[in-house]
Design an enzyme around this catalytic site. Structure first.
Site, PDB file in Angstrom:
ATOM      1  N   LYS A   1      26.943  19.765  -2.438  1.00  0.00           N
ATOM      2  CA  LYS A   1      27.188  21.171  -2.086  1.00  0.00           C
ATOM      3  C   LYS A   1      26.742  22.087  -3.216  1.00  0.00           C
ATOM      4  O   LYS A   1      26.536  21.644  -4.343  1.00  0.00           O
ATOM      5  CB  LYS A   1      28.700  21.399  -1.868  1.00  0.00           C
ATOM      6  CG  LYS A   1      29.296  20.694  -0.642  1.00  0.00           C
ATOM      7  CD  LYS A   1      29.007  21.450   0.633  1.00  0.00           C
ATOM      8  CE  LYS A   1      29.740  20.846   1.826  1.00  0.00           C
ATOM      9  NZ  LYS A   1      29.223  19.509   2.184  1.00  0.00           N
TER      10      LYS A   1
ATOM     11  N   SER B   1      23.676  18.564   5.772  1.00  0.00           N
ATOM     12  CA  SER B   1      24.417  19.713   5.260  1.00  0.00           C
ATOM     13  C   SER B   1      23.606  20.524   4.250  1.00  0.00           C
ATOM     14  O   SER B   1      23.926  21.671   3.981  1.00  0.00           O
ATOM     15  CB  SER B   1      25.748  19.266   4.647  1.00  0.00           C
ATOM     16  OG  SER B   1      25.524  18.577   3.448  1.00  0.00           O
TER      17      SER B   1
END
Lengths: 208, 208
Positions: A167, A128
């Site tokens: 993130k 990710s």
DNA sequence: CTACTGTATATATATACAGTAG
DNA sequence: CTACTGTATATATATACAGTAG
């Protein structure tokens, strides 16, 4: 490792602390005074016991020749708490790391890596953050944090999913947006109360 | 640092070697014997001189309390030889690194990073390896090497361009192909005699 | 002054030894 | 046996001191 009684673990701690302070090991007499032990014989007796249990080594007749078997003064150890984005929850809060020595999985960093020593590490799972040049199996070094600024790369705990994820953080219109660095994944948008920031990325280590 | 005469640099080396072997500092007498010095007074005299020059510290009356001022036993230092893909040539061959201490720019790695200690490092300039997750200003850890297998990530010296470049190595049809990991850049295809392999990438370190 | 020689010595230090208690 | 107490002691060790040579 075999168990230690109170006196013996006190001796180990004293030697460790003394070593951290002076860079050399204490004498039998200094251990005696530092641990409130009645006589040097008792220190000698327990040092022999500790040697037999494998906690330290000693050169006979040599001053200050005690060596703890896991002494490390020039780099510091930070625990790899768990993997991220792999569905496994962080077992503990990074603020609650008491003794980095007690974790099986760890990385060691040179003292000059960062002045901040209360770091922890996470092993990255998944792709990710690929556009931020962080890939599967990289180890990210994290500084504990409860909040973040826009654009900072953070590890966040999502209670709903029961997972920790890596993130970029953005706060927009009272919503927290967690952006991956991979166009394959859409941002996660949640209410602030549904996300717990655990730390900020301060480094990446990869072994090829 | 001030200059040292032969005897004093011999003493420093002896203390360093002794420390590397035993993890503690030698006694005055051990220095005397190890350096073929006529008496303990001479050792004492020179230790005081070394202390004044700032090479070591000592706690008075304490056995084995000499501390060299730049002792580092738990991690090793590897030089950052230069930047790559920035037009600057490698100043020396990695095989010729004699004393990593003499380089201004270096990284320190924990001893458990690699058993191979004769590594060197390069600071990456540019984005040619971006798809291999190596970006501008990352430090790549290299193992010296003269040859490479297909697909390995290497640092190569291109005499024609007078530069060192970080690429994936392929040998095809008697030509060496050096591939970037960025679609922006076409592979470099040269005759084997026009490329000198300097090392293979064994790690990447990035500070955020 | 610097750079030693050669010797002496106080003390720092590890360890042995004879007991004792549970 | 384990886990000490209390003391003694050999030696490991740092350092002082009186000289000497250039």
């Amino acid at each position: 490792m075999l168990d230690l009684n109170d006196k013996q673990s006190k001796i180990i701690s004293f030697i460790q602390d003394y070593y951290n302070e002076f860079g050399i090991s204490p004498t039998v007499r200094e251990i005696q005074n530092g641990c409130n032990i009645t006589s040097t014989s008792v220190v000698d007796y327990n040092l022999k016991a500790l040697k037999n249990k494998g906690y330290l080594d000693k050169r006979p007749d040599i001053s200050r020749a005690i060596k703890l078997n896991n002494i490390n003064d020039n780099f510091f150890r930070i625990p790899i708490l768990s993997s991220i984005a792999a569905g496994e929850p962080l077992i503990v809060n990074p603020e609650q790391i008491s003794d980095p020595e007690s974790y099986d999985d760890y990385v060691e960093l040179p003292n000059n890596f960062s002045k901040e020593k209360k770091l922890f590490a996470l092993r990255v799972k998944g792709d990710s953050m690929i556009d931020a040049l962080i890939s599967n199996n990289d180890i990210v070094i994290m500084k504990p944090a409860n909040e973040a600024g826009n654009g900072e790369m953070i590890a966040a705990w999502l209670p709903a999913n029961e997972e920790v994820t890596l993130k970029r953080f953005y706060l927009r219109n009272n919503k927290v947006e967690l952006h991956s660095e991979n166009p394959k994944y859409d941002p996660i948008v949640v209410d602030p109360q549904n996300v717990l920031i655990k730390g900020k990325v301060v480094g990446v280590i990869r072994k090829v």
